[in-house]
Each structure stands twice: as C-alpha cells, then as structure tokens.
Design a protein around this motif. Structure first.
Motif, PDB file in Angstrom:
ATOM      1  N   GLY A  25      34.213  26.967  44.978  1.00  0.00           N
ATOM      2  CA  GLY A  25      34.530  28.295  45.473  1.00  0.00           C
ATOM      3  C   GLY A  25      35.708  29.010  44.851  1.00  0.00           C
ATOM      4  N   PHE A  26      36.267  28.494  43.753  1.00  0.00           N
ATOM      5  CA  PHE A  26      37.380  29.178  43.084  1.00  0.00           C
ATOM      6  C   PHE A  26      36.833  30.268  42.168  1.00  0.00           C
ATOM      7  N   SER A  27      37.307  31.492  42.344  1.00  0.00           N
ATOM      8  CA  SER A  27      36.839  32.647  41.570  1.00  0.00           C
ATOM      9  C   SER A  27      37.889  33.078  40.554  1.00  0.00           C
ATOM     10  N   PHE A  28      37.437  33.414  39.358  1.00  0.00           N
ATOM     11  CA  PHE A  28      38.330  33.996  38.359  1.00  0.00           C
ATOM     12  C   PHE A  28      37.491  34.777  37.357  1.00  0.00           C
ATOM     13  N   ALA A  29      38.152  35.627  36.576  1.00  0.00           N
ATOM     14  CA  ALA A  29      37.453  36.428  35.572  1.00  0.00           C
ATOM     15  C   ALA A  29      38.272  36.499  34.305  1.00  0.00           C
ATOM     16  N   ILE A  30      37.576  36.545  33.175  1.00  0.00           N
ATOM     17  CA  ILE A  30      38.178  36.720  31.859  1.00  0.00           C
ATOM     18  C   ILE A  30      37.625  38.006  31.263  1.00  0.00           C
ATOM     19  N   ILE A  31      38.505  38.879  30.800  1.00  0.00           N
ATOM     20  CA  ILE A  31      38.100  40.163  30.229  1.00  0.00           C
ATOM     21  C   ILE A  31      38.472  40.168  28.756  1.00  0.00           C
ATOM     22  N   ASP A  32      37.466  40.333  27.910  1.00  0.00           N
ATOM     23  CA  ASP A  32      37.639  40.318  26.454  1.00  0.00           C
ATOM     24  C   ASP A  32      37.492  41.743  25.953  1.00  0.00           C
ATOM     25  N   GLY A  33      38.616  42.356  25.555  1.00  0.00           N
ATOM     26  CA  GLY A  33      38.593  43.756  25.168  1.00  0.00           C
ATOM     27  C   GLY A  33      38.964  43.986  23.719  1.00  0.00           C
ATOM     28  N   ASP A  34      38.190  44.821  23.044  1.00  0.00           N
ATOM     29  CA  ASP A  34      38.527  45.299  21.699  1.00  0.00           C
ATOM     30  C   ASP A  34      38.879  46.771  21.808  1.00  0.00           C
ATOM     31  N   MET A  35      40.117  47.097  21.450  1.00  0.00           N
ATOM     32  CA  MET A  35      40.615  48.456  21.575  1.00  0.00           C
ATOM     33  C   MET A  35      40.838  49.052  20.192  1.00  0.00           C
ATOM     34  N   ALA A  36      41.050  50.344  20.166  1.00  0.00           N
ATOM     35  CA  ALA A  36      41.321  51.004  18.892  1.00  0.00           C
ATOM     36  C   ALA A  36      42.580  50.458  18.233  1.00  0.00           C
ATOM     37  N   ASN A  37      43.531  49.964  19.056  1.00  0.00           N
ATOM     38  CA  ASN A  37      44.792  49.461  18.497  1.00  0.00           C
ATOM     39  C   ASN A  37      44.909  47.942  18.584  1.00  0.00           C
ATOM     40  N   GLY A  38      43.791  47.238  18.787  1.00  0.00           N
ATOM     41  CA  GLY A  38      43.848  45.778  18.779  1.00  0.00           C
ATOM     42  C   GLY A  38      43.095  45.145  19.927  1.00  0.00           C
ATOM     43  N   LYS A  39      43.185  43.826  20.021  1.00  0.00           N
ATOM     44  CA  LYS A  39      42.476  43.062  21.044  1.00  0.00           C
ATOM     45  C   LYS A  39      43.347  42.875  22.271  1.00  0.00           C
ATOM     46  N   VAL A  40      42.693  42.885  23.450  1.00  0.00           N
ATOM     47  CA  VAL A  40      43.371  42.629  24.718  1.00  0.00           C
ATOM     48  C   VAL A  40      42.528  41.628  25.510  1.00  0.00           C
ATOM     49  N   ILE A  41      43.154  40.508  25.898  1.00  0.00           N
ATOM     50  CA  ILE A  41      42.505  39.514  26.741  1.00  0.00           C
ATOM     51  C   ILE A  41      43.249  39.477  28.067  1.00  0.00           C
ATOM     52  N   GLN A  42      42.496  39.552  29.179  1.00  0.00           N
ATOM     53  CA  GLN A  42      43.104  39.471  30.500  1.00  0.00           C
ATOM     54  C   GLN A  42      42.414  38.390  31.328  1.00  0.00           C
ATOM     55  N   LEU A  43      43.189  37.778  32.209  1.00  0.00           N
ATOM     56  CA  LEU A  43      42.689  36.770  33.137  1.00  0.00           C
ATOM     57  C   LEU A  43      43.108  37.189  34.532  1.00  0.00           C
ATOM     58  N   ILE A  44      42.178  37.117  35.478  1.00  0.00           N
ATOM     59  CA  ILE A  44      42.514  37.434  36.859  1.00  0.00           C
ATOM     60  C   ILE A  44      42.028  36.313  37.764  1.00  0.00           C
ATOM     61  N   THR A  45      42.897  35.878  38.664  1.00  0.00           N
ATOM     62  CA  THR A  45      42.589  34.868  39.669  1.00  0.00           C
ATOM     63  C   THR A  45      42.853  35.476  41.044  1.00  0.00           C
ATOM     64  N   PRO A  46      42.542  34.776  42.118  1.00  0.00           N
ATOM     65  CA  PRO A  46      42.847  35.328  43.449  1.00  0.00           C
ATOM     66  C   PRO A  46      44.338  35.584  43.668  1.00  0.00           C
ATOM     67  N   ASP A  47      45.194  34.841  42.963  1.00  0.00           N
ATOM     68  CA  ASP A  47      46.624  34.932  43.220  1.00  0.00           C
ATOM     69  C   ASP A  47      47.406  35.751  42.209  1.00  0.00           C
ATOM     70  N   LYS A  48      46.863  35.901  40.991  1.00  0.00           N
ATOM     71  CA  LYS A  48      47.658  36.520  39.937  1.00  0.00           C
ATOM     72  C   LYS A  48      46.758  37.004  38.811  1.00  0.00           C
ATOM     73  N   SER A  49      47.254  37.982  38.068  1.00  0.00           N
ATOM     74  CA  SER A  49      46.581  38.411  36.847  1.00  0.00           C
ATOM     75  C   SER A  49      47.512  38.163  35.660  1.00  0.00           C
ATOM     76  N   TYR A  50      46.909  37.977  34.480  1.00  0.00           N
ATOM     77  CA  TYR A  50      47.669  37.634  33.284  1.00  0.00           C
ATOM     78  C   TYR A  50      47.174  38.466  32.113  1.00  0.00           C
ATOM     79  N   LEU A  51      48.097  38.949  31.305  1.00  0.00           N
ATOM     80  CA  LEU A  51      47.788  39.514  29.997  1.00  0.00           C
ATOM     81  C   LEU A  51      48.020  38.406  28.976  1.00  0.00           C
TER      82      LEU A  51
END
Length: 272
Positions: A25-51
C-alpha cells in the motif's frame, strides 16, 4: 534539446508520470520531464516531494526504471519493471490532439503490474506484485485552473481531469474527461463526446453524459509541492497528494454500474 528525435522548441515541455503502489500500500510517483532548458526529474511520496538533481543516474527506457541517486536529502536506488500494461482503446484527446492547445494529455496505461524494488533513504520497498499507472503531458503550459485525480489497483484504473482550455488568444472552454477501465469495462467519456460538468464543489464533482451520472467525492487538502511548466520551463509550484482517498459512483439509468468507496488516489487541484 532533442526529444524523440525532434528538436524541442524553446517554450516546449514533455513529461511522463509514473505512479506506483506497492503490495503493502505504499504510493509514490516519478515524473520524468524534458524541458526546453533541460531535464527535470521529480519524486513524490505521501510525506515529501523531491527534485532529483542527479538525473544522470535515473534511467527510464522500455518500461524499466533504474535508479542510483545519492545526493543531499535523497538516496534512491533500485529497479522497477512495468509489465501487463492496460492502455486505452481510444485516444483521450480526440480531435484536440490536432489543435494548437497549450497542453496535450496522453494515457499510456491505466493499470499494470510491477516487479522490482527500491531503497528510498535506506527504506526497502518491494515492487513485486505492485501496480502502476502511466500518463504524460506535452505542450508549453499546464492549465491555469484544473482538477486531476487517479486511482488504481490490480483490477482497475480511474482517471478524471477538468481544466480550462484556451483556444487561441481570446477564447477558452472548460473541458473534462472521465475514464474507468477494468478487464470487462472501459468508460472513456470527454467533453468531445458529450460529457457535461454539472457541479464542481469543494468536495463533490458531478458529471453527466446522456443517461450516465458520475459522482466523485474528493477530500479538501493541499498535498506536497511539485514544479510545473510555464512557457516550457518548470517555473511555478503546484501541489499533489499521492496517497489520499476518494469515492466514485457511475450510474446508468439510475442503476449503479461502478461503485468504488474510499479508494487510494492521487489528487491535484489548482484554482478550481
């Protein structure tokens, strides 16, 4: 920057959102983004988000995610494989895919199985017998006001989105889509095929399509901070709750055909 073999425009972004729920039952998400000025990876959990600054050690290809991140405040290691995906039979965007709107949505799998593991700050999470959801967005901006939610387990997936969509510089409309998919049923309703927004309340959303009535009960909460794109650059904040509960009812001619109560869900709500 090259994305998919094509040069990215200066104000363009493309992101893929991978959501996971482990067997326990542990939920989390990984977001893989390609932007005009570079790559952005984000992680989100129930307790915290991370760049994730060390994005060179996040490798995503062919439904496999390999992680070996070690930086201040975040240790993220492991491997996740996504199998038995369940894509939609019909594109959720329809004709909007071909119009010059600022954000186009993609759904790659409503639910799918996972195998693997992660160590998140030395906490071990098994992804064996887990479940996944995959979607994406591309364009130049997220909508200025929208609501988005997703719920899933190993038997079904549910996604709802409501947003104000600009067309050109002077006109816009409020659009919506609602999707429910399991092994026997696929509901894929949108503004383009007759879905109407009846109510957008603080805790209740009501939609109609012909003789279908969809009621969604959502909590009032803020969630954890994520970066979102404006003019192709991650320049402002939104908030997502990756582990909340919602309830959904779908009726046809007053007969309940789908009823899911107090199910685990992700929720974003911005100015709506």
């Amino acid at each position: 920057m090259m994305v998919g073999g094509h040069k990215m425009k200066n104000n363009y972004f493309k992101g893929i959102y991978y959501k996971f729920i482990t067997k326990d039952g542990f939920s989390f998400a990984i977001i893989d983004g390609d932007m005009a000025n570079g790559k952005v990876i984000q992680l989100i959990t129930p307790d915290k988000s991370y760049l994730v600054n060390d994005f060179y050690h996040v490798n995503i290809a062919n439904d496999e995610i390999r992680l070996n991140v070690n930086e201040d405040g975040l240790s993220l290691r492991g491997r996740i494989n996504i199998i038995n995906k369940h894509p939609l039979k019909k594109d959720v965007m329809g004709i909007l895919r071909h119009l010059p709107i600022e954000c186009k949505h993609n759904i790659y799998s409503m639910y799918g199985d996972t195998i693997g593991y992660i160590y998140l700050n030395d906490h071990y999470c098994s992804l064996n017998d887990g479940v996944s959801y995959i979607e994406g967005d591309e364009g130049c901006n997220f909508p200025k006001d929208y609501l988005w939610l997703n719920a899933l387990n190993k038997e079904y997936g549910i996604t709802l989105a409501i947003a104000t969509i600009p067309i050109g510089k002077k006109s816009n409309f409020k659009g919506a889509f609602f999707i429910y998919k399991d092994s026997n049923l696929e509901i894929n309703f949108s503004t383009l095929n007759g879905l109407k927004i009846t109510k957008i309340g603080t805790s209740t959303i009501i939609l109609r399509k012909g003789k279908y009535l969809i009621t969604v009960e959502v909590p009032i909460l803020k969630g954890k901070e994520l970066l979102a794109p404006r003019d192709g650059v991650m320049s402002y904040s939104i908030h997502e709750a990756v582990d909340t509960t919602i309830s959904i009812t779908v009726k046809f001619k007053h007969k309940t055909i789908v009823r899911k109560e107090n199910i685990k869900a992700s929720l974003e709500r911005v100015n709506l």
